[in-house]
Design a protein around this motif. Sequence first.
Motif, PDB file in Angstrom:
ATOM      1  N   TRP A 198       0.823  -1.211   0.000  1.00 49.54           N
ATOM      2  CA  TRP A 198       0.000   0.000   0.000  1.00 49.54           C
ATOM      3  C   TRP A 198       0.857   1.261   0.000  1.00 49.54           C
ATOM      4  CZ3 TRP A 198       0.236   3.634   3.882  1.00 49.54           C
ATOM      5  CH2 TRP A 198       0.815   3.245   5.093  1.00 49.54           C
ATOM      6  N   VAL A 199       2.031   1.179   0.619  1.00 52.78           N
ATOM      7  CA  VAL A 199       2.948   2.326   0.612  1.00 52.78           C
ATOM      8  C   VAL A 199       3.458   2.564  -0.799  1.00 52.78           C
ATOM      9  CG1 VAL A 199       5.190   3.154   1.415  1.00 52.78           C
ATOM     10  CG2 VAL A 199       3.623   2.066   3.028  1.00 52.78           C
ATOM     11  N   ARG A 200       3.826   1.488  -1.491  1.00 50.05           N
ATOM     12  CA  ARG A 200       4.308   1.619  -2.868  1.00 50.05           C
ATOM     13  C   ARG A 200       3.211   2.156  -3.782  1.00 50.05           C
ATOM     14  NH1 ARG A 200       6.982  -4.154  -3.910  1.00 50.05           N
ATOM     15  NH2 ARG A 200       6.006  -4.764  -1.971  1.00 50.05           N
ATOM     16  N   ALA A 201       1.977   1.697  -3.544  1.00 52.93           N
ATOM     17  CA  ALA A 201       0.854   2.154  -4.377  1.00 52.93           C
ATOM     18  C   ALA A 201       0.596   3.647  -4.199  1.00 52.93           C
ATOM     19  CB  ALA A 201      -0.399   1.358  -4.039  1.00 52.93           C
ATOM     20  N   MET A 202       0.851   4.170  -2.998  1.00 53.87           N
ATOM     21  CA  MET A 202       0.637   5.592  -2.729  1.00 53.87           C
ATOM     22  C   MET A 202       1.843   6.462  -3.105  1.00 53.87           C
ATOM     23  SD  MET A 202      -1.341   5.467   0.958  1.00 53.87           S
ATOM     24  CE  MET A 202      -1.500   7.262   1.014  1.00 53.87           C
ATOM     25  N   LYS A 203       2.890   5.833  -3.617  1.00 52.32           N
ATOM     26  CA  LYS A 203       4.090   6.546  -4.075  1.00 52.32           C
ATOM     27  C   LYS A 203       4.803   7.287  -2.943  1.00 52.32           C
ATOM     28  CE  LYS A 203       2.074   7.255  -8.669  1.00 52.32           C
ATOM     29  NZ  LYS A 203       1.668   8.247  -9.680  1.00 52.32           N
ATOM     30  N   ILE A 204       4.778   6.699  -1.753  1.00 54.20           N
ATOM     31  CA  ILE A 204       5.471   7.317  -0.621  1.00 54.20           C
ATOM     32  C   ILE A 204       6.517   6.364  -0.046  1.00 54.20           C
ATOM     33  CG2 ILE A 204       3.631   8.927  -0.004  1.00 54.20           C
ATOM     34  CD1 ILE A 204       2.769   6.918   2.169  1.00 54.20           C
ATOM     35  N   GLU A 205       7.057   5.519  -0.909  1.00 50.74           N
ATOM     36  CA  GLU A 205       8.068   4.572  -0.470  1.00 50.74           C
ATOM     37  C   GLU A 205       9.288   5.293   0.100  1.00 50.74           C
ATOM     38  OE1 GLU A 205      10.242   0.518  -2.193  1.00 50.74           O
ATOM     39  OE2 GLU A 205       8.998   1.776  -3.489  1.00 50.74           O
TER      40      GLU A 205
END
Length: 243
Positions: A198-205
């Motif tokens: 979910w972090v990767r999907a939100m582009k906040i990795e």
Amino acid sequence: MITDELIDLMAEKCILNDEDFDAAVLDDQPKRIQTVNLHHLALAARSDDFARTIERADYITADGWPIVSLMRSRGIDPERVTGSEFIERMLAGRQFHGKKAALLGADRHVGHDFRGQLHDSGLHVVFREHGNRRDWKPKRLAKKLQKYGVDLLIVAVTPPFGDMIGEEVRKAGFSGVVVNVGGAVNMATGNAAMAPTWVRAMKIEWFYRLAQEPRRLFRRYFVECLPVFVKYVLPHYWRRARV
């Protein structure tokens, strides 16, 4: 330094999706594939040698939405293609069955874990080199890789050294595929934290990683990468947003 010519060349060599990445690895032609993120651009801004290393890659991938945005400014629309997800696919499937791989970098225990996890995939790690990277000699490494019949060299060393040693080994005579993956092997084996889906999907990795290692990453993100983002990426992003 970063030039329009470098960005244009990156766009010409950019792999568009994971399927194309895997196809390039499976192709028997010698090549080097370099994942490129904002940190790579920050390094290229300070080092002409490293900028030339990016130029000399046969293919690059847009590893992160800033690079995706930059590539879109050049008329292509790549997906985010990362070294960590390539390693995940390698561990989960059998598309690389029968290939002989070598691992350059990572700690010895990480390499042992990685070789064991690859057992079910049918990809065999036939050569590993860990130790002190200052002792690595590109010609010696190339000869070893040829001796063991290596098809795929996975360079698990962070930039700039990892990308540059991968290029030197190729120039020294290795005729297989070189893939630079940075810390992806550490993450895949559980020896470093990987951001949740979910972090990767939100582009906040990047924020997740900063929270994990604030001392090491604060300077990289805010002192080294932020000026490059503002100068080279943000103007293209704003222009696209207005269209």
